[in-house]
Design a protein around this motif. Sequence first.
Motif, PDB file in Angstrom:
ATOM      1  N   VAL A 164      -1.412  -0.270  -7.046  1.00 24.99           N
ATOM      2  CA  VAL A 164      -2.862  -0.065  -7.098  1.00 24.99           C
ATOM      3  C   VAL A 164      -3.268   0.760  -5.872  1.00 24.99           C
ATOM      4  CG1 VAL A 164      -5.115  -1.178  -7.193  1.00 24.99           C
ATOM      5  CG2 VAL A 164      -3.129  -2.296  -8.252  1.00 24.99           C
ATOM      6  N   SER A 165      -3.776   1.946  -6.131  1.00 23.24           N
ATOM      7  CA  SER A 165      -4.229   2.814  -5.032  1.00 23.24           C
ATOM      8  C   SER A 165      -5.763   2.901  -5.066  1.00 23.24           C
ATOM      9  CB  SER A 165      -3.621   4.215  -5.148  1.00 23.24           C
ATOM     10  OG  SER A 165      -3.972   4.808  -6.380  1.00 23.24           O
ATOM     11  N   GLN A 166      -6.347   2.977  -3.872  1.00 21.86           N
ATOM     12  CA  GLN A 166      -7.816   3.033  -3.790  1.00 21.86           C
ATOM     13  C   GLN A 166      -8.231   3.808  -2.547  1.00 21.86           C
ATOM     14  OE1 GLN A 166      -9.709  -0.802  -3.682  1.00 21.86           O
ATOM     15  NE2 GLN A 166     -11.726   0.047  -4.229  1.00 21.86           N
ATOM     16  N   ARG A 167      -9.036   4.846  -2.780  1.00 21.12           N
ATOM     17  CA  ARG A 167      -9.628   5.570  -1.661  1.00 21.12           C
ATOM     18  C   ARG A 167     -10.890   4.831  -1.224  1.00 21.12           C
ATOM     19  NH1 ARG A 167      -7.554   9.641  -4.872  1.00 21.12           N
ATOM     20  NH2 ARG A 167      -6.197  11.088  -3.769  1.00 21.12           N
ATOM     21  N   GLN A 168     -11.212   4.975   0.030  1.00 24.20           N
ATOM     22  CA  GLN A 168     -12.393   4.274   0.549  1.00 24.20           C
ATOM     23  C   GLN A 168     -13.633   4.659  -0.259  1.00 24.20           C
ATOM     24  OE1 GLN A 168     -13.596   5.226   4.605  1.00 24.20           O
ATOM     25  NE2 GLN A 168     -13.861   3.037   5.010  1.00 24.20           N
ATOM     26  N   GLY A 169     -14.301   3.647  -0.807  1.00 23.85           N
ATOM     27  CA  GLY A 169     -15.500   3.891  -1.602  1.00 23.85           C
ATOM     28  C   GLY A 169     -15.220   4.242  -3.044  1.00 23.85           C
ATOM     29  N   GLY A 170     -13.948   4.402  -3.424  1.00 20.39           N
ATOM     30  CA  GLY A 170     -13.605   4.778  -4.805  1.00 20.39           C
ATOM     31  C   GLY A 170     -13.120   3.586  -5.618  1.00 20.39           C
ATOM     32  N   ALA A 171     -12.943   3.844  -6.898  1.00 19.63           N
ATOM     33  CA  ALA A 171     -12.453   2.799  -7.805  1.00 19.63           C
ATOM     34  C   ALA A 171     -10.933   2.724  -7.720  1.00 19.63           C
ATOM     35  CB  ALA A 171     -12.879   3.106  -9.232  1.00 19.63           C
ATOM     36  N   PRO A 172     -10.380   1.537  -7.840  1.00 19.46           N
ATOM     37  CA  PRO A 172      -8.917   1.408  -7.800  1.00 19.46           C
ATOM     38  C   PRO A 172      -8.264   1.993  -9.055  1.00 19.46           C
ATOM     39  CG  PRO A 172      -9.929  -0.725  -8.224  1.00 19.46           C
ATOM     40  CD  PRO A 172     -11.049   0.229  -7.965  1.00 19.46           C
ATOM     41  N   ALA A 173      -7.087   2.531  -8.874  1.00 22.05           N
ATOM     42  CA  ALA A 173      -6.312   3.069 -10.004  1.00 22.05           C
ATOM     43  C   ALA A 173      -4.927   2.417  -9.981  1.00 22.05           C
ATOM     44  CB  ALA A 173      -6.187   4.576  -9.883  1.00 22.05           C
ATOM     45  N   THR A 174      -4.493   1.957 -11.134  1.00 22.96           N
ATOM     46  CA  THR A 174      -3.197   1.275 -11.227  1.00 22.96           C
ATOM     47  C   THR A 174      -2.185   2.173 -11.928  1.00 22.96           C
ATOM     48  OG1 THR A 174      -4.296  -0.875 -11.357  1.00 22.96           O
ATOM     49  CG2 THR A 174      -2.004  -0.784 -12.076  1.00 22.96           C
ATOM     50  N   ALA A 175      -1.003   2.252 -11.340  1.00 23.36           N
ATOM     51  CA  ALA A 175       0.083   3.041 -11.935  1.00 23.36           C
ATOM     52  C   ALA A 175       1.346   2.189 -11.982  1.00 23.36           C
ATOM     53  CB  ALA A 175       0.341   4.301 -11.119  1.00 23.36           C
ATOM     54  N   PRO A 176       1.996   2.116 -13.143  1.00 25.67           N
ATOM     55  CA  PRO A 176       3.254   1.357 -13.229  1.00 25.67           C
ATOM     56  C   PRO A 176       4.415   2.180 -12.677  1.00 25.67           C
ATOM     57  CG  PRO A 176       2.702   2.250 -15.369  1.00 25.67           C
ATOM     58  CD  PRO A 176       1.588   2.650 -14.446  1.00 25.67           C
ATOM     59  N   ALA A 177       5.430   1.510 -12.197  1.00 30.36           N
ATOM     60  CA  ALA A 177       6.637   2.183 -11.715  1.00 30.36           C
ATOM     61  C   ALA A 177       7.847   1.338 -12.104  1.00 30.36           C
ATOM     62  CB  ALA A 177       6.579   2.369 -10.207  1.00 30.36           C
ATOM     63  N   GLN A 178       8.958   2.022 -12.259  1.00 32.58           N
ATOM     64  CA  GLN A 178      10.203   1.345 -12.602  1.00 32.58           C
ATOM     65  C   GLN A 178      11.283   1.867 -11.669  1.00 32.58           C
ATOM     66  OE1 GLN A 178      11.155   1.666 -16.755  1.00 32.58           O
ATOM     67  NE2 GLN A 178      13.237   0.909 -16.492  1.00 32.58           N
ATOM     68  N   LEU A 179      11.985   0.971 -10.984  1.00 37.01           N
ATOM     69  CA  LEU A 179      12.969   1.363  -9.981  1.00 37.01           C
ATOM     70  C   LEU A 179      14.322   0.731 -10.267  1.00 37.01           C
ATOM     71  CD1 LEU A 179      10.883   0.753  -6.707  1.00 37.01           C
ATOM     72  CD2 LEU A 179      11.119   2.907  -7.965  1.00 37.01           C
ATOM     73  N   SER A 180      15.370   1.482  -9.961  1.00 40.05           N
ATOM     74  CA  SER A 180      16.719   0.918  -9.879  1.00 40.05           C
ATOM     75  C   SER A 180      16.989   0.689  -8.400  1.00 40.05           C
ATOM     76  CB  SER A 180      17.760   1.893 -10.439  1.00 40.05           C
ATOM     77  OG  SER A 180      17.600   2.032 -11.820  1.00 40.05           O
ATOM     78  N   VAL A 181      17.369  -0.521  -8.056  1.00 40.22           N
ATOM     79  CA  VAL A 181      17.522  -0.897  -6.653  1.00 40.22           C
ATOM     80  C   VAL A 181      18.931  -1.445  -6.420  1.00 40.22           C
ATOM     81  CG1 VAL A 181      16.685  -2.440  -4.821  1.00 40.22           C
ATOM     82  CG2 VAL A 181      15.068  -1.433  -6.447  1.00 40.22           C
ATOM     83  N   THR A 182      19.523  -1.019  -5.308  1.00 45.13           N
ATOM     84  CA  THR A 182      20.797  -1.579  -4.863  1.00 45.13           C
ATOM     85  C   THR A 182      20.545  -2.317  -3.556  1.00 45.13           C
ATOM     86  OG1 THR A 182      21.941   0.307  -5.831  1.00 45.13           O
ATOM     87  CG2 THR A 182      23.207  -1.059  -4.315  1.00 45.13           C
ATOM     88  N   ALA A 183      21.073  -3.527  -3.465  1.00 49.40           N
ATOM     89  CA  ALA A 183      20.861  -4.329  -2.257  1.00 49.40           C
ATOM     90  C   ALA A 183      22.197  -4.871  -1.763  1.00 49.40           C
ATOM     91  CB  ALA A 183      19.902  -5.482  -2.543  1.00 49.40           C
ATOM     92  N   GLU A 184      22.272  -5.122  -0.447  1.00 51.06           N
ATOM     93  CA  GLU A 184      23.468  -5.701   0.158  1.00 51.06           C
ATOM     94  C   GLU A 184      23.068  -6.893   1.007  1.00 51.06           C
ATOM     95  OE1 GLU A 184      25.566  -2.671   2.289  1.00 51.06           O
ATOM     96  OE2 GLU A 184      26.273  -1.681   0.453  1.00 51.06           O
ATOM     97  N   LEU A 185      23.934  -7.883   0.997  1.00 53.61           N
ATOM     98  CA  LEU A 185      23.692  -9.090   1.783  1.00 53.61           C
ATOM     99  C   LEU A 185      24.089  -8.830   3.231  1.00 53.61           C
ATOM    100  CD1 LEU A 185      22.718 -12.005   1.405  1.00 53.61           C
ATOM    101  CD2 LEU A 185      25.094 -12.669   1.036  1.00 53.61           C
ATOM    102  N   ASP A 186      23.123  -9.024   4.130  1.00 54.09           N
ATOM    103  CA  ASP A 186      23.360  -8.740   5.541  1.00 54.09           C
ATOM    104  C   ASP A 186      22.859  -9.925   6.367  1.00 54.09           C
ATOM    105  OD1 ASP A 186      23.770  -7.567   8.027  1.00 54.09           O
ATOM    106  OD2 ASP A 186      21.954  -6.342   7.922  1.00 54.09           O
ATOM    107  N   ASP A 187      23.789 -10.652   6.958  1.00 56.09           N
ATOM    108  CA  ASP A 187      23.446 -11.788   7.812  1.00 56.09           C
ATOM    109  C   ASP A 187      22.555 -12.798   7.075  1.00 56.09           C
ATOM    110  OD1 ASP A 187      23.624 -13.256  10.122  1.00 56.09           O
ATOM    111  OD2 ASP A 187      21.907 -12.266  11.080  1.00 56.09           O
ATOM    112  N   GLY A 188      22.922 -13.091   5.831  1.00 59.36           N
ATOM    113  CA  GLY A 188      22.204 -14.091   5.055  1.00 59.36           C
ATOM    114  C   GLY A 188      20.943 -13.606   4.378  1.00 59.36           C
TER     115      GLY A 188
END
Length: 198
Positions: A164-188
């Motif tokens: 959800v992005s919103q400029r000061q004084g403006g109406a909010p706009a919602t945009a969907p996103a889809q991500l592929s994420v890779t994660a690694e375990l680091d110190d728990g």
Amino acid sequence: MRVEQDAEVTAEAEEPGTQPGDGLPSDDGPGPRATRRRQALVVVAVALVVGGALFLLRAAQLTGAPAADNRALTDTEATARVTGDVGNALTAVFSYRPGHTDATRASARELLAGKAARQYTELFGQVEKRAAEQKLTLTTHVVRVGVTRLTGGSARLLVFLDQVSQRQGGAPATAPAQLSVTAELDDGRWRIVGIASR
């Protein structure tokens, strides 16, 4: 009288629908019905053997090393942990307010590593500038996270976001996103090392 008896014997022998030897076993081999029955049994036997072989092959694939190593299929606690860590990290690094981007940058240093950290650092300078100029606020909500692969120290996830992005004084706009994420375990703790939009 003799001739008449001979004629009756000949007529009986030539009676239609009868053959000499009818009702007696033939030496010529099995009849067509028995042959068809045998062929059907062979087809069923072959189908059972092929079906059994396919079943065993599929079972071996599911219990083989790659599938057995994927804890996303068996370890709900570890899956929930990586899902929570990655979801919280994405919310933190993709949410900012004008004049408060330092907190977002600090979160990125803590939660991102490797290629993801380098890409983020390169792009975030432009984001900070735009946020300040346009008085832009961005809020990221994680809608759904699916773990596609999880081993002892690495995970691959598919993440759906609403931003959800919103400029000061403006109406909010919602945009969907889809991500592929890779994660690694680091110190728990799970840290994001790769992000790609889909």
